[in-house]
Scaffold this motif. Structure first.
Motif, PDB file in Angstrom:
ATOM      1  N   MET A   1       0.842  -1.193   0.000  1.00  0.00           N
ATOM      2  CA  MET A   1       0.000   0.000   0.000  1.00  0.00           C
ATOM      3  C   MET A   1       0.876   1.242   0.000  1.00  0.00           C
ATOM      4  SD  MET A   1      -2.878   1.134   2.835  1.00  0.00           S
ATOM      5  CE  MET A   1      -3.849  -0.331   2.481  1.00  0.00           C
ATOM      6  N   PRO A   2       0.497   2.286  -0.746  1.00  0.00           N
ATOM      7  CA  PRO A   2       1.299   3.499  -0.758  1.00  0.00           C
ATOM      8  C   PRO A   2       1.442   4.078   0.636  1.00  0.00           C
ATOM      9  CG  PRO A   2      -0.372   3.547  -2.472  1.00  0.00           C
ATOM     10  CD  PRO A   2      -0.673   2.382  -1.620  1.00  0.00           C
ATOM     11  N   LYS A   3       2.554   4.743   0.872  1.00  0.00           N
ATOM     12  CA  LYS A   3       2.791   5.383   2.151  1.00  0.00           C
ATOM     13  C   LYS A   3       1.706   6.399   2.433  1.00  0.00           C
ATOM     14  CE  LYS A   3       6.221   7.975   4.769  1.00  0.00           C
ATOM     15  NZ  LYS A   3       7.559   8.610   4.731  1.00  0.00           N
ATOM     16  N   GLN A   4       1.063   6.290   3.598  1.00  0.00           N
ATOM     17  CA  GLN A   4      -0.065   7.143   3.918  1.00  0.00           C
ATOM     18  C   GLN A   4       0.357   8.301   4.803  1.00  0.00           C
ATOM     19  OE1 GLN A   4      -3.204   4.844   5.610  1.00  0.00           O
ATOM     20  NE2 GLN A   4      -3.620   3.715   3.731  1.00  0.00           N
ATOM     21  N   SER A   5      -0.221   9.438   4.552  1.00  0.00           N
ATOM     22  CA  SER A   5      -0.089  10.579   5.434  1.00  0.00           C
ATOM     23  C   SER A   5      -1.457  10.790   6.058  1.00  0.00           C
ATOM     24  CB  SER A   5       0.353  11.809   4.629  1.00  0.00           C
ATOM     25  OG  SER A   5      -0.581  12.079   3.611  1.00  0.00           O
ATOM     26  N   VAL A   6      -1.571  11.761   6.952  1.00  0.00           N
ATOM     27  CA  VAL A   6      -2.856  12.030   7.580  1.00  0.00           C
ATOM     28  C   VAL A   6      -3.896  12.315   6.513  1.00  0.00           C
ATOM     29  CG1 VAL A   6      -4.090  13.581   9.125  1.00  0.00           C
ATOM     30  CG2 VAL A   6      -1.768  12.862   9.688  1.00  0.00           C
ATOM     31  N   LYS A   7      -3.513  13.090   5.538  1.00  0.00           N
ATOM     32  CA  LYS A   7      -4.407  13.397   4.421  1.00  0.00           C
ATOM     33  C   LYS A   7      -3.551  13.519   3.172  1.00  0.00           C
ATOM     34  CE  LYS A   7      -7.550  16.387   5.308  1.00  0.00           C
ATOM     35  NZ  LYS A   7      -8.158  17.731   5.545  1.00  0.00           N
ATOM     36  N   PRO A   8      -3.476  12.466   2.361  1.00  0.00           N
ATOM     37  CA  PRO A   8      -2.603  12.503   1.178  1.00  0.00           C
ATOM     38  C   PRO A   8      -3.016  13.630   0.242  1.00  0.00           C
ATOM     39  CG  PRO A   8      -4.112  10.650   1.058  1.00  0.00           C
ATOM     40  CD  PRO A   8      -4.243  11.211   2.431  1.00  0.00           C
ATOM     41  N   SER A   9      -2.037  14.171  -0.444  1.00  0.00           N
ATOM     42  CA  SER A   9      -2.310  15.251  -1.398  1.00  0.00           C
ATOM     43  C   SER A   9      -2.854  14.682  -2.696  1.00  0.00           C
ATOM     44  CB  SER A   9      -1.028  16.032  -1.669  1.00  0.00           C
ATOM     45  OG  SER A   9      -0.112  15.215  -2.375  1.00  0.00           O
ATOM     46  N   VAL A  10      -3.412  15.560  -3.517  1.00  0.00           N
ATOM     47  CA  VAL A  10      -3.896  15.157  -4.830  1.00  0.00           C
ATOM     48  C   VAL A  10      -2.743  14.605  -5.662  1.00  0.00           C
ATOM     49  CG1 VAL A  10      -4.835  16.030  -7.013  1.00  0.00           C
ATOM     50  CG2 VAL A  10      -5.864  16.723  -4.845  1.00  0.00           C
ATOM     51  N   LEU A  48     -11.287  10.367   2.497  1.00  0.00           N
ATOM     52  CA  LEU A  48     -11.872   9.039   2.678  1.00  0.00           C
ATOM     53  C   LEU A  48     -10.859   7.913   2.791  1.00  0.00           C
ATOM     54  CD1 LEU A  48     -14.791   9.315   0.082  1.00  0.00           C
ATOM     55  CD2 LEU A  48     -15.004   9.322   2.574  1.00  0.00           C
ATOM     56  N   VAL A  49      -9.652   8.103   2.240  1.00  0.00           N
ATOM     57  CA  VAL A  49      -8.710   6.982   2.151  1.00  0.00           C
ATOM     58  C   VAL A  49      -8.281   6.447   3.514  1.00  0.00           C
ATOM     59  CG1 VAL A  49      -7.809   7.515  -0.135  1.00  0.00           C
ATOM     60  CG2 VAL A  49      -6.777   8.611   1.872  1.00  0.00           C
ATOM     61  N   ASN A  50      -8.278   7.286   4.536  1.00  0.00           N
ATOM     62  CA  ASN A  50      -7.841   6.835   5.859  1.00  0.00           C
ATOM     63  C   ASN A  50      -8.991   6.646   6.834  1.00  0.00           C
ATOM     64  OD1 ASN A  50      -5.117   6.810   5.101  1.00  0.00           O
ATOM     65  ND2 ASN A  50      -4.880   8.980   5.571  1.00  0.00           N
ATOM     66  N   THR A  51     -10.205   6.539   6.309  1.00  0.00           N
ATOM     67  CA  THR A  51     -11.367   6.266   7.155  1.00  0.00           C
ATOM     68  C   THR A  51     -11.667   4.769   7.141  1.00  0.00           C
ATOM     69  OG1 THR A  51     -13.010   6.506   5.389  1.00  0.00           O
ATOM     70  CG2 THR A  51     -12.301   8.533   6.521  1.00  0.00           C
ATOM     71  N   ARG A  52     -12.692   4.384   7.885  1.00  0.00           N
ATOM     72  CA  ARG A  52     -13.095   2.973   7.930  1.00  0.00           C
ATOM     73  C   ARG A  52     -14.103   2.632   6.837  1.00  0.00           C
ATOM     74  NH1 ARG A  52     -13.860   1.620  14.425  1.00  0.00           N
ATOM     75  NH2 ARG A  52     -11.693   2.076  15.030  1.00  0.00           N
ATOM     76  N   ILE A  53     -14.472   3.606   6.050  1.00  0.00           N
ATOM     77  CA  ILE A  53     -15.428   3.360   4.967  1.00  0.00           C
ATOM     78  C   ILE A  53     -14.764   2.484   3.910  1.00  0.00           C
ATOM     79  CG2 ILE A  53     -16.836   4.413   3.167  1.00  0.00           C
ATOM     80  CD1 ILE A  53     -16.978   6.915   4.891  1.00  0.00           C
ATOM     81  N   THR A  54     -15.423   1.400   3.548  1.00  0.00           N
ATOM     82  CA  THR A  54     -14.847   0.472   2.565  1.00  0.00           C
ATOM     83  C   THR A  54     -15.312   0.834   1.149  1.00  0.00           C
ATOM     84  OG1 THR A  54     -16.687  -1.106   2.637  1.00  0.00           O
ATOM     85  CG2 THR A  54     -14.961  -1.344   4.318  1.00  0.00           C
ATOM     86  N   PRO A  55     -14.565   0.391   0.143  1.00  0.00           N
ATOM     87  CA  PRO A  55     -15.003   0.629  -1.239  1.00  0.00           C
ATOM     88  C   PRO A  55     -16.395   0.067  -1.531  1.00  0.00           C
ATOM     89  CG  PRO A  55     -12.705  -0.024  -1.212  1.00  0.00           C
ATOM     90  CD  PRO A  55     -13.204  -0.208   0.187  1.00  0.00           C
ATOM     91  N   ASN A  56     -16.690  -1.115  -0.995  1.00  0.00           N
ATOM     92  CA  ASN A  56     -18.001  -1.704  -1.253  1.00  0.00           C
ATOM     93  C   ASN A  56     -19.123  -0.907  -0.604  1.00  0.00           C
ATOM     94  OD1 ASN A  56     -16.855  -3.714  -2.769  1.00  0.00           O
ATOM     95  ND2 ASN A  56     -17.104  -5.325  -1.249  1.00  0.00           N
ATOM     96  N   ARG A 103      -8.248   1.164  -5.251  1.00  0.00           N
ATOM     97  CA  ARG A 103      -6.897   1.131  -5.823  1.00  0.00           C
ATOM     98  C   ARG A 103      -5.864   1.653  -4.825  1.00  0.00           C
ATOM     99  NH1 ARG A 103      -9.695   2.020 -10.771  1.00  0.00           N
ATOM    100  NH2 ARG A 103      -9.783   4.286 -10.500  1.00  0.00           N
ATOM    101  N   TRP A 104      -6.183   2.708  -4.105  1.00  0.00           N
ATOM    102  CA  TRP A 104      -5.241   3.264  -3.126  1.00  0.00           C
ATOM    103  C   TRP A 104      -4.927   2.262  -2.023  1.00  0.00           C
ATOM    104  CZ3 TRP A 104      -2.062   7.333  -2.652  1.00  0.00           C
ATOM    105  CH2 TRP A 104      -1.587   7.650  -1.386  1.00  0.00           C
ATOM    106  N   ARG A 105      -5.951   1.547  -1.559  1.00  0.00           N
ATOM    107  CA  ARG A 105      -5.780   0.587  -0.467  1.00  0.00           C
ATOM    108  C   ARG A 105      -5.402  -0.807  -0.957  1.00  0.00           C
ATOM    109  NH1 ARG A 105     -11.264   1.740   3.049  1.00  0.00           N
ATOM    110  NH2 ARG A 105     -10.882   3.933   3.570  1.00  0.00           N
ATOM    111  N   LYS A 106      -5.340  -0.976  -2.288  1.00  0.00           N
ATOM    112  CA  LYS A 106      -5.095  -2.292  -2.877  1.00  0.00           C
ATOM    113  C   LYS A 106      -6.179  -3.287  -2.442  1.00  0.00           C
ATOM    114  CE  LYS A 106      -0.078  -1.718  -3.314  1.00  0.00           C
ATOM    115  NZ  LYS A 106      -0.173  -1.358  -4.734  1.00  0.00           N
TER     116      LYS A 106
END
Length: 263
Positions: A1-10, A48-56, A103-106
């Motif tokens: 998984m890509p290196k995560q920050s608190v809020k990744p940039s665009v 959204l990428v660092n929340t518990r919300i799933t893609p599904n 895709r971000w979370r693989k």
């Protein structure tokens, strides 16, 4: 998984969630996605990428927004058509975001692809059925005229069949032990049919039964109705979409059978 920050940039998100070719897919990317929605979805992904919300879960929300767009058309006048168009834009946004988060979370999966397709079937059918019921004027003083609801349902059935005809190509190939179809196989073997297909693609009239285009068309005829003072244009619009859906269903089937997609 890509290196995560608190809020990744665009800039961090873009190469991962929009890999090369994702916007250029011949049948997998909507023009509105290429034009503006993919840029809006990128900004939403950051939150959204660092929340518990799933893609599904996002896909389920997409379906809810799409079905509610059809229900919104039961609200009489311009307000219902405007609300339906807004909900379809939310549906499109969620359709972009769910895959980007995956895709971000693989976390891409066959289940996600399946839910996405089911969501498109349900949402676009709900919109066209809602349009037909709107034209039937169920809350009118004279009582509903169900012919228009029938025509809206016919348009919805056509929209579903067009998608099914495309999806069933890969089903047929998989059951025959063949790989997924390639883009070049969609060209009809007959030169005459190839020319007709190019002409139809240039006119793009078939897109009117798609969710985004249909919602904008419905909004347009609602504006015309507001000026006229009745629902003449809504009823005319339902008849037009039903006709387009029937013709396109038949033409699309002929196009598939005359191409190399089933070879």
């Amino acid at each position: 998984m890509p290196k995560q920050s608190v809020k990744p940039s665009v800039a961090e998100l873009r190469p991962v969630v929009h890999p090369e070719g994702v916007k250029d897919r011949r049948s997998g990317e909507h023009w509105a996605g290429r034009l503006y929605m993919r840029e809006i979805s990128l900004r939403c992904d950051r939150y959204l990428v660092n929340t518990r919300i799933t893609p599904n879960q996002l896909t389920y929300l997409m379906v809810v927004a799409g079905v509610l767009a059809g229900a919104a058309l039961l609200v009489p006048g311009l307000a219902g058509a405007l609300l339906g168009a807004v909900l379809i834009q939310i549906y499109l946004l969620l359709d972009c975001v769910d895959g980007e988060i995956a895709r971000w979370r693989k976390q891409t999966s066959i289940t996600g692809v399946y839910l996405d397709r089911i969501g498109h079937y349900l949402s676009e059918a709900a919109l066209l059925v809602g349009f037909g019921v709107r034209a039937a004027d169920v809350f009118g003083d004279g009582g509903p005229e169900w012919l228009w609801a029938f025509l809206g349902t016919l348009a919805a059935l056509g929209a579903i069949l067009i998608k099914a005809e495309t999806d069933l190509v890969d089903v047929a190939r998989a059951r025959s032990g063949l790989p997924a179809v390639k883009d070049e196989a969609s060209v009809p073997r007959s030169s005459g049919l190839a020319v007709a297909r190019k002409a139809a693609a240039a006119l793009k009239f078939h897109r009117l039964v798609g969710g985004v285009e249909a919602s904008l068309f419905i909004l347009f005829v609602a504006i015309l109705d507001l000026v006229r003072g009745d629902i003449f244009f809504t009823r005319l619009g339902v008849a037009v979409l039903a006709g387009i859906a029937i013709v396109q269903t038949l033409l699309h089937l002929v196009s598939i059978l005359s191409s190399s997609r089933l070879k």
